[in-house]
Design a protein around this motif. Structure first.
Motif, PDB file in Angstrom:
ATOM      1  N   ARG A 103     -66.227  25.700  48.587  1.00 30.59           N
ATOM      2  CA  ARG A 103     -64.829  24.263  49.307  1.00 30.59           C
ATOM      3  C   ARG A 103     -64.612  24.789  47.992  1.00 30.59           C
ATOM      4  NH1 ARG A 103     -60.947  25.121  51.138  1.00 30.59           N
ATOM      5  NH2 ARG A 103     -59.585  23.488  51.343  1.00 30.59           N
ATOM      6  N   ALA A 104     -63.489  23.796  46.925  1.00 25.71           N
ATOM      7  CA  ALA A 104     -63.360  22.925  45.853  1.00 25.71           C
ATOM      8  C   ALA A 104     -61.321  22.483  46.305  1.00 25.71           C
ATOM      9  CB  ALA A 104     -63.075  24.234  45.017  1.00 25.71           C
ATOM     10  N   ALA A 105     -61.457  21.931  45.060  1.00 21.75           N
ATOM     11  CA  ALA A 105     -59.824  21.234  45.486  1.00 21.75           C
ATOM     12  C   ALA A 105     -59.667  20.521  43.197  1.00 21.75           C
ATOM     13  CB  ALA A 105     -59.722  20.056  46.206  1.00 21.75           C
ATOM     14  N   ILE A 106     -58.257  20.927  43.297  1.00 22.48           N
ATOM     15  CA  ILE A 106     -57.755  20.295  42.054  1.00 22.48           C
ATOM     16  C   ILE A 106     -56.209  19.559  42.607  1.00 22.48           C
ATOM     17  CG2 ILE A 106     -56.619  21.036  39.845  1.00 22.48           C
ATOM     18  CD1 ILE A 106     -57.537  23.620  40.293  1.00 22.48           C
TER      19      ILE A 106
ATOM     20  N   TRP B 126     -49.977  28.246  44.823  1.00 21.20           N
ATOM     21  CA  TRP B 126     -49.361  29.593  45.289  1.00 21.20           C
ATOM     22  C   TRP B 126     -50.424  30.451  45.516  1.00 21.20           C
ATOM     23  CZ3 TRP B 126     -46.701  31.820  48.783  1.00 21.20           C
ATOM     24  CH2 TRP B 126     -45.839  32.957  49.300  1.00 21.20           C
ATOM     25  N   ALA B 127     -50.743  30.854  43.598  1.00 23.00           N
ATOM     26  CA  ALA B 127     -51.409  31.427  42.770  1.00 23.00           C
ATOM     27  C   ALA B 127     -52.855  31.541  43.583  1.00 23.00           C
ATOM     28  CB  ALA B 127     -51.455  31.584  41.280  1.00 23.00           C
ATOM     29  N   LEU B 128     -53.785  30.712  44.203  1.00 23.70           N
ATOM     30  CA  LEU B 128     -54.820  30.182  44.521  1.00 23.70           C
ATOM     31  C   LEU B 128     -54.411  30.606  46.286  1.00 23.70           C
ATOM     32  CD1 LEU B 128     -56.203  27.065  42.613  1.00 23.70           C
ATOM     33  CD2 LEU B 128     -57.454  29.738  43.015  1.00 23.70           C
ATOM     34  N   ARG B 129     -53.858  30.704  46.845  1.00 26.16           N
ATOM     35  CA  ARG B 129     -53.128  30.524  48.332  1.00 26.16           C
ATOM     36  C   ARG B 129     -54.225  31.068  49.169  1.00 26.16           C
ATOM     37  NH1 ARG B 129     -50.695  34.492  46.373  1.00 26.16           N
ATOM     38  NH2 ARG B 129     -49.459  36.004  47.528  1.00 26.16           N
TER      39      ARG B 129
ATOM     40  N   SER C 127     -58.239  24.311  47.080  1.00 29.25           N
ATOM     41  CA  SER C 127     -56.790  23.796  47.247  1.00 29.25           C
ATOM     42  C   SER C 127     -56.271  22.868  46.381  1.00 29.25           C
ATOM     43  CB  SER C 127     -57.372  23.252  48.575  1.00 29.25           C
ATOM     44  OG  SER C 127     -57.690  22.089  48.299  1.00 29.25           O
ATOM     45  N   VAL C 128     -54.734  23.209  46.151  1.00 26.88           N
ATOM     46  CA  VAL C 128     -53.894  22.424  44.626  1.00 26.88           C
ATOM     47  C   VAL C 128     -53.464  20.762  45.924  1.00 26.88           C
ATOM     48  CG1 VAL C 128     -52.985  22.092  43.218  1.00 26.88           C
ATOM     49  CG2 VAL C 128     -53.666  23.989  43.151  1.00 26.88           C
ATOM     50  N   CYS C 129     -53.629  19.537  45.411  1.00 28.27           N
ATOM     51  CA  CYS C 129     -53.078  18.658  46.242  1.00 28.27           C
ATOM     52  C   CYS C 129     -52.427  17.553  44.953  1.00 28.27           C
ATOM     53  CB  CYS C 129     -53.618  17.517  46.137  1.00 28.27           C
ATOM     54  SG  CYS C 129     -53.236  15.859  47.204  1.00 28.27           S
ATOM     55  N   GLU C 130     -51.488  17.101  45.063  1.00 33.27           N
ATOM     56  CA  GLU C 130     -50.801  16.703  43.790  1.00 33.27           C
ATOM     57  C   GLU C 130     -50.302  15.550  44.402  1.00 33.27           C
ATOM     58  OE1 GLU C 130     -46.510  18.413  42.545  1.00 33.27           O
ATOM     59  OE2 GLU C 130     -46.580  16.858  40.922  1.00 33.27           O
ATOM     60  N   VAL C 131     -50.420  14.491  43.543  1.00 33.53           N
ATOM     61  CA  VAL C 131     -49.920  13.411  44.444  1.00 33.53           C
ATOM     62  C   VAL C 131     -49.147  12.275  43.003  1.00 33.53           C
ATOM     63  CG1 VAL C 131     -50.729  10.345  45.163  1.00 33.53           C
ATOM     64  CG2 VAL C 131     -52.029  12.602  45.705  1.00 33.53           C
ATOM     65  N   LEU C 132     -48.018  12.186  43.715  1.00 35.18           N
ATOM     66  CA  LEU C 132     -46.895  11.860  43.033  1.00 35.18           C
ATOM     67  C   LEU C 132     -46.975  10.296  42.931  1.00 35.18           C
ATOM     68  CD1 LEU C 132     -45.530  14.857  44.534  1.00 35.18           C
ATOM     69  CD2 LEU C 132     -43.804  14.565  42.452  1.00 35.18           C
TER      70      LEU C 132
END
Ligand SMILES: NC(=O)c1ccc[n+]([C@@H]2O[C@H](COP(=O)([O-])OP(=O)(O)OC[C@H]3O[C@@H](n4cnc5c(N)ncnc54)[C@H](OP(=O)(O)O)[C@@H]3O)[C@@H](O)[C@H]2O)c1
Length: 245
Positions: free
Chosen positions: A130-133, A167-170, A175-180
């Motif tokens: 399990r990993a996240a960016i 999308w590329a890692l779907r 997982s890819v999380c963006e915090v604005l």
């Protein structure tokens, strides 16, 4: 969903501001590595958080990034959470032909560096169960400030890249999380602390980031960032006037 314990986390720009608040929130239950340019700031961060692992690295310098990554691969092969937090802004006057200096600096720190780090760390991250960016951008993605035009453009580029990467890692465990983020009261606003009393604290920003990561959110727009998105949708010109007023 990502549990917030027993991870090995790299936070870029973790020696002050939001990055240090993230390190403080994570250190009790995770291995935390932070990087930054100033040894002195890193020393002060470590004095506050003795368990912290610090690395001197200017993330805009390809050679320094390479040597950081080779140390991480050797010492922390279990790394599974990358928080691309380091950021900075250069003022610019778009009507001045010399403004391209700000363009180069803003793109290098706020776009090229996080993309390069992510690409180089992806093989390691993809080996983890399990990993996240996590990419830290800004509500200014929606309504840019003209006097920080290249900072806003670089964050908008990171916003777009985050969507493509997700999308590329779907079909992967990454997982890819963006915090604005909205306005945060940190040294980011060097010499010009936000007059706006509604700036949130670095601790609150860190809390929101981690809540987003834990819940598996794709994009998080706390407070005024959500408002900026709606204003851009409903009344873009008025939105720009409000931000640039
Ligand atoms: N503060 C706000 O109002 C706000 C709003 C929206 C989004 N954000 C975003 O939130 C993130 C964190 O901002 P902040 O307010 O915490 O900023 P900050 O207080 O200025 O901290 C920036 C951190 O990044 C490090 N850093 C800067 N340039 C670096 C480089 N080239 N290589 C490695 N590390 C570098 C700094 O350490 P060194 O100087 O020692 O390198 C420091 O640890 C940024 O991405 C920013 O764009 C901030």
């Amino acid at each position: 969903m990502m549990k917030l314990s027993e991870n090995t986390v790299l936070i870029t720009g973790g020696s002050e501001g939001v990055g240090l608040a993230l390190a403080r929130a994570l250190i009790a239950n995770n291995r935390v590595i932070v990087c930054g340019r100033s040894e002195e700031k890193l020393r002060r961060a470590k004095a506050q958080l003795p368990g912290l692992h610090t690395e001197v690295c200017d993330v805009t310098d390809a050679a320094q990034r390479d040597s950081l990554l080779s140390r991480l691969r050797g010492d922390f092969p279990e790394l599974n959470l990358l928080i691309n937090n380091a950021g900075g802004k250069w003022p610019c006057d778009l009507l001045d032909p010399a403004c391209s200096a700000a363009l180069v600096a803003d793109m290098a720190l706020n776009f090229t560096a996080p993309v390069a780090l992510t690409s180089q760390l992806l093989p390691l991250l993809r080996e983890r169960p399990r990993a996240a960016i996590v990419n830290i951008t800004s509500g200014l993605v929606y309504l840019p400030k003209a006097e920080q035009a290249f900072y806003c453009a670089a964050k908008a580029a990171l916003h777009s890249y985050s969507r493509s990467l997700r999308w590329a890692l779907r079909d992967s465990a990454v997982s890819v999380c963006e915090v604005l983020l909205p306005l945060v009261g940190t040294n980011f606003h060097r010499g010009r602390p936000p007059r706006n009393l509604r700036a949130i604290s670095a601790e609150r920003a860190a809390e929101l980031v981690l809540k987003g990561v834990a819940s598996g959110a794709r994009e998080l727009r706390p407070g005024k960032s959500a408002l900026a998105r709606w204003l851009d949708f409903l009344a873009p010109h008025r939105g720009l006037a409000a931000v640039n007023g």
